[in-house]
Scaffold this motif. Structure first.
Motif, PDB file in Angstrom:
ATOM      1  N   PRO A 195     -12.528  -0.303  27.901  1.00 40.50           N
ATOM      2  CA  PRO A 195     -11.688   0.021  26.743  1.00 40.50           C
ATOM      3  C   PRO A 195     -10.334  -0.686  26.747  1.00 40.50           C
ATOM      4  O   PRO A 195      -9.808  -1.046  25.696  1.00 40.50           O
ATOM      5  CB  PRO A 195     -11.520   1.542  26.857  1.00 40.50           C
ATOM      6  N   LEU A 196      -9.778  -0.921  27.921  1.00 39.82           N
ATOM      7  CA  LEU A 196      -8.474  -1.574  28.015  1.00 39.82           C
ATOM      8  C   LEU A 196      -8.494  -2.961  27.378  1.00 39.82           C
ATOM      9  O   LEU A 196      -7.492  -3.404  26.803  1.00 39.82           O
ATOM     10  CB  LEU A 196      -8.050  -1.676  29.488  1.00 39.82           C
ATOM     11  N   LEU A 197      -9.636  -3.647  27.449  1.00 37.87           N
ATOM     12  CA  LEU A 197      -9.771  -4.961  26.836  1.00 37.87           C
ATOM     13  C   LEU A 197     -10.319  -4.870  25.412  1.00 37.87           C
ATOM     14  O   LEU A 197      -9.941  -5.649  24.538  1.00 37.87           O
ATOM     15  CB  LEU A 197     -10.692  -5.849  27.677  1.00 37.87           C
ATOM     16  N   ALA A 198     -11.232  -3.912  25.183  1.00 37.66           N
ATOM     17  CA  ALA A 198     -11.882  -3.811  23.878  1.00 37.66           C
ATOM     18  C   ALA A 198     -10.919  -3.354  22.787  1.00 37.66           C
ATOM     19  O   ALA A 198     -10.991  -3.825  21.646  1.00 37.66           O
ATOM     20  CB  ALA A 198     -13.071  -2.860  23.962  1.00 37.66           C
ATOM     21  N   PHE A 229     -19.811  -4.441  24.589  1.00 39.43           N
ATOM     22  CA  PHE A 229     -20.451  -5.597  25.213  1.00 39.43           C
ATOM     23  C   PHE A 229     -20.162  -6.858  24.395  1.00 39.43           C
ATOM     24  O   PHE A 229     -20.113  -6.819  23.166  1.00 39.43           O
ATOM     25  CB  PHE A 229     -21.952  -5.372  25.332  1.00 39.43           C
ATOM     26  N   MET A 230     -20.001  -7.956  25.121  1.00 44.39           N
ATOM     27  CA  MET A 230     -19.746  -9.250  24.490  1.00 44.39           C
ATOM     28  C   MET A 230     -20.755 -10.262  25.003  1.00 44.39           C
ATOM     29  O   MET A 230     -21.010 -10.342  26.210  1.00 44.39           O
ATOM     30  CB  MET A 230     -18.329  -9.736  24.794  1.00 44.39           C
ATOM     31  N   ASP A 241     -11.807 -15.773  29.648  1.00 41.91           N
ATOM     32  CA  ASP A 241     -11.011 -14.753  30.332  1.00 41.91           C
ATOM     33  C   ASP A 241     -10.457 -13.781  29.295  1.00 41.91           C
ATOM     34  O   ASP A 241      -9.339 -13.949  28.799  1.00 41.91           O
ATOM     35  CB  ASP A 241      -9.873 -15.399  31.119  1.00 41.91           C
ATOM     36  N   PRO A 242     -11.249 -12.748  28.915  1.00 40.53           N
ATOM     37  CA  PRO A 242     -10.786 -11.797  27.895  1.00 40.53           C
ATOM     38  C   PRO A 242      -9.471 -11.116  28.254  1.00 40.53           C
ATOM     39  O   PRO A 242      -8.706 -10.744  27.361  1.00 40.53           O
ATOM     40  CB  PRO A 242     -11.941 -10.781  27.835  1.00 40.53           C
ATOM     41  N   LYS A 243      -9.185 -10.946  29.558  1.00 40.54           N
ATOM     42  CA  LYS A 243      -7.936 -10.296  29.954  1.00 40.54           C
ATOM     43  C   LYS A 243      -6.724 -11.088  29.479  1.00 40.54           C
ATOM     44  O   LYS A 243      -5.690 -10.519  29.152  1.00 40.54           O
ATOM     45  CB  LYS A 243      -7.893 -10.143  31.477  1.00 40.54           C
ATOM     46  N   ARG A 244      -6.863 -12.391  29.422  1.00 46.85           N
ATOM     47  CA  ARG A 244      -5.762 -13.258  28.989  1.00 46.85           C
ATOM     48  C   ARG A 244      -5.941 -13.723  27.547  1.00 46.85           C
ATOM     49  O   ARG A 244      -5.197 -14.569  27.064  1.00 46.85           O
ATOM     50  CB  ARG A 244      -5.670 -14.467  29.920  1.00 46.85           C
ATOM     51  N   GLY A 245      -6.949 -13.173  26.867  1.00 50.19           N
ATOM     52  CA  GLY A 245      -7.187 -13.539  25.480  1.00 50.19           C
ATOM     53  C   GLY A 245      -7.834 -14.890  25.304  1.00 50.19           C
ATOM     54  O   GLY A 245      -7.799 -15.452  24.203  1.00 50.19           O
ATOM     55  N   ILE A 246      -8.431 -15.429  26.369  1.00 49.68           N
ATOM     56  CA  ILE A 246      -9.102 -16.726  26.292  1.00 49.68           C
ATOM     57  C   ILE A 246     -10.581 -16.489  26.010  1.00 49.68           C
ATOM     58  O   ILE A 246     -11.318 -15.977  26.862  1.00 49.68           O
ATOM     59  CB  ILE A 246      -8.931 -17.527  27.598  1.00 49.68           C
TER      60      ILE A 246
END
Length: 403
Positions: A195-198, A229-230, A241-246
């Motif tokens: 959830p933190l990323l979604a 899910f992605m 890198d979803p954490k960095r928005g990449i």
């Protein structure tokens, strides 16, 4: 709280008419009303004789369908001195987008039931009116309801008697769960997003959509949510890198809601031949999975569904990636023995709609949404049912708690 309403009583003389207070509308009390409401729900879901009937069995307390909203209520209509429960309605209030990143408080009305023996006395209308008053007290500016476009009694009640207007028409897409696994391309990787990323991704993607809930974090963190899910091309794994928005140039994502803890469905009233054909396809699929027969799930016993929401895709490979994600969820459901179907509800112009696998015979194209402005607005201001601003996006975000 209670509200007395008058039901018309007609004596033997056709010229004589009297009014007598017969019905009280009260807030649901579990100890007092649970058994009666469950009985009423079963009574109202009996279909036409000789035709298949889809029966909904609520799991646990009848209020469970709305329990996951912070503001919710269920009202019952009691008849006579003995307080026989003859009607029920549920409602909730949430904050959603009305388009263009503007939020508004919105009420959702659902689960209206009136005993067949007590219809045409205005009980349904009074239940709706009383629920609307509760929603207005909680700050709701609009109220909406959803029903199948063929349900003329429900549509007439809301549009002709309660002042609602037809607003949107959505499609409900249903994919049965087969006995065999669906293959997923080896060139596709599926990532599980916490959830933190979604949450920030959804906030960005659906900012201009309609009905996107402000409390999306609570939805994604709910125990009924099985995950977000992605799907991405595997060749971009090292660069993503979803954490960095990449993110890669092409991706697809969705979330999965498990309704099994809220309600289960069951089809009754089918012919013996139809039942045998459905069982036969499933047996063949289990015995000879290499044939990949599109088997019919066992819908004649209670089954749950997985609801897909937050569907989004980008890039030239988006369609392929979305189909892979749906196959991934299908395989999840297959391992869950009690899940019989995967369901998604989408707007007619949603670009993802054609990429979601479904059976046309199971699906229905017109789920009618009707809306009403709960504020008193002068007629010169124009249609009171419309949102003040219209979204530039064709996407309608369907809250899984509504389903």
């Amino acid at each position: 709280m209670s509200l007395k309403i008058a039901a018309e009583v007609y004596p033997k003389s056709p010229t004589e008419r009297v009014e007598e207070p017969l019905v009280a509308v009260r807030e649901y009390d579990e100890e007092r009303h649970k058994v009666a409401v469950e009985k009423l729900e079963r009574l109202c879901e009996v279909g036409q004789r000789g035709k298949p009937t889809l029966v909904t069995d609520l799991m646990g307390d009848p209020i469970c369908r709305i329990r996951h909203f912070q503001l919710h209520v269920m009202l019952v209509a009691e008849y006579g001195e003995e307080g026989e429960v003859v009607g029920v309605i549920r409602g909730c209030v949430k904050t959603v987008t009305r388009g263009n990143s503007v939020y508004v408080k919105l009420a959702y009305l659902l689960g209206l039931r009136v005993s067949p023996r007590h219809r045409r006395f205005g009980i349904g209308t009074k239940l709706v009116q009383h629920l609307e008053e509760w929603c207005k007290q909680k700050g709701a500016k609009y109220a909406y309801m959803a029903t199948d476009c063929t349900n003329e009694p429900s549509i007439n009640l809301f549009t002709k008697k309660c002042g609602y207007s037809k607003f949107r028409t959505l499609s409900i897409l249903v994919q049965p769960v087969h006995a065999h696994y669906k293959p997923i391309s080896s060139s596709v990787a599926v990532l599980h997003l916490p959830p933190l990323l979604a949450v920030p991704m959804y906030n960005h993607i659906f900012a201009n959509s309609e009905f996107y809930p402000k409390d999306i974090e609570l939805i994604l963190s709910n125990k009924l949510n099985l995950g977000t899910f992605m799907a991405i091309p595997r060749k971009y794994m090292s660069k993503c890198d979803p954490k960095r928005g990449i993110l890669p140039p092409s991706f697809a994502m969705l979330s999965v809601w498990n309704t099994k803890e809220v309600f289960k469905l069951q089809v009754k009233g089918v012919s013996t031949l139809a039942h045998a054909c459905c069982v036969g396809t499933r047996l063949l699929d289990e015995w000879m999975p290499w044939l990949r027969i599109p088997s019919f799930p066992d819908i004649f016993r209670p089954f749950g569904i997985y609801f897909l929401y937050g569907l989004h895709m980008e890039g030239k490979c988006g369609t392929h990636l979305m189909k892979c994600l749906c196959a991934f969820v299908h395989n999840m459901a297959r391992e869950d023995g009690g899940c019989g179907a995967i369901v998604a509800e989408m707007g007619q112009r949603d670009p993802v709609r054609d990429s979601v696998p479904h059976w046309s015979k199971f699906s229905w194209a017109e789920d009618m949404w009707c809306i009403k402005n709960l504020e008193d607005i002068p007629k010169k201001c124009g249609p009171s049912h419309c949102f003040p601003s219209r979204s530039s996006s064709p996407v309608i975000f369907v809250d899984p708690r509504d389903f």
